[in-house]
Design an enzyme around this catalytic site. Structure first.
Site, PDB file in Angstrom:
ATOM      1  N   ASN A   1       0.864  -1.186   0.000  1.00 53.68           N
ATOM      2  CA  ASN A   1       0.000   0.000   0.000  1.00 53.68           C
ATOM      3  C   ASN A   1       0.900   1.236   0.000  1.00 53.68           C
ATOM      4  O   ASN A   1       1.497   1.569   1.015  1.00 53.68           O
ATOM      5  CB  ASN A   1      -0.887  -0.033   1.259  1.00 53.68           C
ATOM      6  CG  ASN A   1      -1.725   1.219   1.403  1.00 53.68           C
ATOM      7  OD1 ASN A   1      -1.819   2.033   0.473  1.00 53.68           O
ATOM      8  ND2 ASN A   1      -2.343   1.387   2.563  1.00 53.68           N
TER       9      ASN A   1
ATOM     10  N   LYS B   1       0.034   4.259  -0.297  1.00 48.63           N
ATOM     11  CA  LYS B   1      -0.638   5.437   0.275  1.00 48.63           C
ATOM     12  C   LYS B   1      -0.441   6.656  -0.637  1.00 48.63           C
ATOM     13  O   LYS B   1      -0.408   6.502  -1.856  1.00 48.63           O
ATOM     14  CB  LYS B   1      -0.135   5.701   1.698  1.00 48.63           C
ATOM     15  CG  LYS B   1      -0.190   4.438   2.563  1.00 48.63           C
ATOM     16  CD  LYS B   1      -0.043   4.719   4.016  1.00 48.63           C
ATOM     17  CE  LYS B   1       0.039   3.419   4.785  1.00 48.63           C
ATOM     18  NZ  LYS B   1      -0.109   3.572   6.216  1.00 48.63           N
TER      19      LYS B   1
ATOM     20  N   HIS C   1      -9.678   0.651   4.675  1.00 52.10           N
ATOM     21  CA  HIS C   1      -8.411   0.849   5.404  1.00 52.10           C
ATOM     22  C   HIS C   1      -8.689   1.765   6.603  1.00 52.10           C
ATOM     23  O   HIS C   1      -9.521   2.683   6.514  1.00 52.10           O
ATOM     24  CB  HIS C   1      -7.371   1.480   4.470  1.00 52.10           C
ATOM     25  CG  HIS C   1      -5.995   1.490   5.055  1.00 52.10           C
ATOM     26  ND1 HIS C   1      -5.591   2.426   5.981  1.00 52.10           N
ATOM     27  CD2 HIS C   1      -4.923   0.663   4.876  1.00 52.10           C
ATOM     28  CE1 HIS C   1      -4.339   2.183   6.329  1.00 52.10           C
ATOM     29  NE2 HIS C   1      -3.904   1.109   5.678  1.00 52.10           N
TER      30      HIS C   1
ATOM     31  N   GLU D   1      -7.150   4.200   7.779  1.00 49.67           N
ATOM     32  CA  GLU D   1      -6.972   5.635   7.512  1.00 49.67           C
ATOM     33  C   GLU D   1      -8.216   6.207   6.825  1.00 49.67           C
ATOM     34  O   GLU D   1      -8.614   7.343   7.089  1.00 49.67           O
ATOM     35  CB  GLU D   1      -5.706   5.864   6.682  1.00 49.67           C
ATOM     36  CG  GLU D   1      -4.458   5.644   7.530  1.00 49.67           C
ATOM     37  CD  GLU D   1      -3.204   5.275   6.757  1.00 49.67           C
ATOM     38  OE1 GLU D   1      -3.168   5.428   5.525  1.00 49.67           O
ATOM     39  OE2 GLU D   1      -2.249   4.805   7.410  1.00 49.67           O
TER      40      GLU D   1
ATOM     41  N   GLU E   1      -5.433  -5.493  10.466  1.00 49.40           N
ATOM     42  CA  GLU E   1      -4.406  -4.480  10.699  1.00 49.40           C
ATOM     43  C   GLU E   1      -4.671  -3.756  12.013  1.00 49.40           C
ATOM     44  O   GLU E   1      -5.517  -2.834  12.051  1.00 49.40           O
ATOM     45  CB  GLU E   1      -4.421  -3.448   9.575  1.00 49.40           C
ATOM     46  CG  GLU E   1      -4.146  -4.026   8.206  1.00 49.40           C
ATOM     47  CD  GLU E   1      -3.590  -2.950   7.293  1.00 49.40           C
ATOM     48  OE1 GLU E   1      -2.440  -3.091   6.873  1.00 49.40           O
ATOM     49  OE2 GLU E   1      -4.285  -1.953   7.027  1.00 49.40           O
TER      50      GLU E   1
ATOM     51  N   GLY F   1       2.361   1.911  10.746  1.00 48.59           N
ATOM     52  CA  GLY F   1       3.281   3.037  10.622  1.00 48.59           C
ATOM     53  C   GLY F   1       3.963   3.423  11.922  1.00 48.59           C
ATOM     54  O   GLY F   1       4.563   4.489  12.021  1.00 48.59           O
TER      55      GLY F   1
ATOM     56  N   SER G   1       3.409  -2.526  10.321  1.00 51.14           N
ATOM     57  CA  SER G   1       4.868  -2.514  10.473  1.00 51.14           C
ATOM     58  C   SER G   1       5.528  -3.842  10.082  1.00 51.14           C
ATOM     59  O   SER G   1       6.450  -4.308  10.751  1.00 51.14           O
ATOM     60  CB  SER G   1       5.249  -2.096  11.902  1.00 51.14           C
ATOM     61  OG  SER G   1       4.800  -0.775  12.146  1.00 51.14           O
TER      62      SER G   1
HETATM   63  C1  PEP Z   1      -0.760  -0.086   5.941  1.00 52.96           C
HETATM   64  O1  PEP Z   1      -0.623   0.953   5.341  1.00 52.96           O
HETATM   65  O2  PEP Z   1      -1.785  -0.758   5.766  1.00 52.96           O
HETATM   66  C2  PEP Z   1       0.295  -0.514   6.856  1.00 52.96           C
HETATM   67  C3  PEP Z   1       0.183  -1.660   7.461  1.00 52.96           C
HETATM   68  O3  PEP Z   1       1.367   0.339   7.004  1.00 52.96           O
HETATM   69  P1  PEP Z   1       2.793  -0.016   7.704  1.00 52.96           P
HETATM   70  O4  PEP Z   1       3.282  -1.290   7.083  1.00 52.96           O
HETATM   71  O5  PEP Z   1       3.665   1.150   7.406  1.00 52.96           O
HETATM   72  O6  PEP Z   1       2.531  -0.203   9.166  1.00 52.96           O
END
Ligand code: PEP
Length: 259
Positions: free
Chosen positions: A11, A13, A101, A103, A173, A179, A219
């Site tokens: 992803n 973003k 997601h 976000e 997630e 992040g 992460s």
């Molecule tokens: C994500 O954007 O869905 C995500 C898991 O980001 P990161 O791997 O940076 O934690």
């Protein structure tokens, strides 16, 4: 990981203009081998504006990387300023679309109902939804993680047929791990991905639960992916930050080779 085919999704973003996206994709493809393509599905999810240029590169060079999107609207067309419709993405041979997601839910107010409409619209146009779910730190500390994820999965899959669920992807997630550099332990990640599969079994039957691919996201790095992928209910990963670096993302796709 059971005998479901692993899916590792990047992803991106709101990163990479279309030149940067092409360079990143080409560097990633250069690092992947035929064996990787035989063993693992990989997808990249750039900003909308990069999708057409990446489609051209993927198809011209026959790259073993599927094209993904990060979001879409649920209607086929209409007066929805700023939105992108599923048939537009299908036309560019997008295979996977992330929906719900955290976000989008937290920053843009997407509801479970919106996410369910998107899931059904994506399936209608023969693409694969990656339905996201996950709890905040406060919810985890209050012992509400399972109930939250159960609600999101049930609502996101409402009125979706079992055989369609079997072909879908659900990404667990935990929001506190996205992040932040903080990953769920592989046991905790397994427990929650197992919860996702149990909810699918209960709502849509054993075949749907056996087929649906469950990703862990939060992460994920080259250093933790191998252990996560040994877990029976983890079939892949949704990767944010580490997918922006083609070296790191290739090593995540090549999780079997990591020390
Ligand atoms: C994500 O954007 O869905 C995500 C898991 O980001 P990161 O791997 O940076 O934690």
């Amino acid at each position: 990981m059971a005998d479901r085919r692993p899916l590792i999704s990047g992803n991106w973003k709101m990163h990479h203009d279309h030149f940067e996206a092409i360079r990143t994709l080409q560097k990633l493809a250069y690092r992947l081998t035929n064996e990787d393509a035989e063993l693992v599905d990989a997808s990249v999810h750039p900003p909308f504006i990069d999708i057409r240029p990446l489609q051209i590169v993927i198809e011209t060079d026959d790259l073993p990387i599927a094209l993904g999107a990060q979001n879409c609207h649920w209607e086929d067309k209409g007066a929805f300023t700023g939105e992108v419709a599923p048939p537009m993405l299908a036309k560019m041979h997008v295979s996977y679309i992330i929906c719900g997601h955290s976000e989008r839910r937290e920053l843009f107010g997407e509801t479970d109902d919106d996410v369910n409409r998107k899931v059904k619209a994506i399936l209608k146009h023969e693409m694969t939804p990656i339905l996201c779910c996950g709890e905040t730190l406060e919810e985890r500390e209050a012992g509400e993680a399972e109930a939250k994820v159960e609600r999101q999965v049930r609502a996101g899959l409402d009125k979706v047929k079992g055989d369609q669920v079997a072909g879908m992807v659900i990404a667990y997630e935990p929001i506190w791990a996205i992040g932040t550099g903080r990953t769920a332990s592989s046991d905790d990640a397994q427990a929650m991905c197992g919860t996702v599969r149990r909810v699918v079994a209960d709502a849509h039957g054993a075949d749907a639960a056996a087929g649906v691919r469950v990703q862990y996201g939060g992460s994920v790095k080259p250093t933790n992916i191998k252990e996560l992928m040994t877990m029976p209910d983890i079939d892949g990963a949704l990767v944010g930050g580490a997918s922006l670096d083609p070296d790191d993302f290739a090593r995540i796709i090549q999780f079997r080779l990591q020390p």
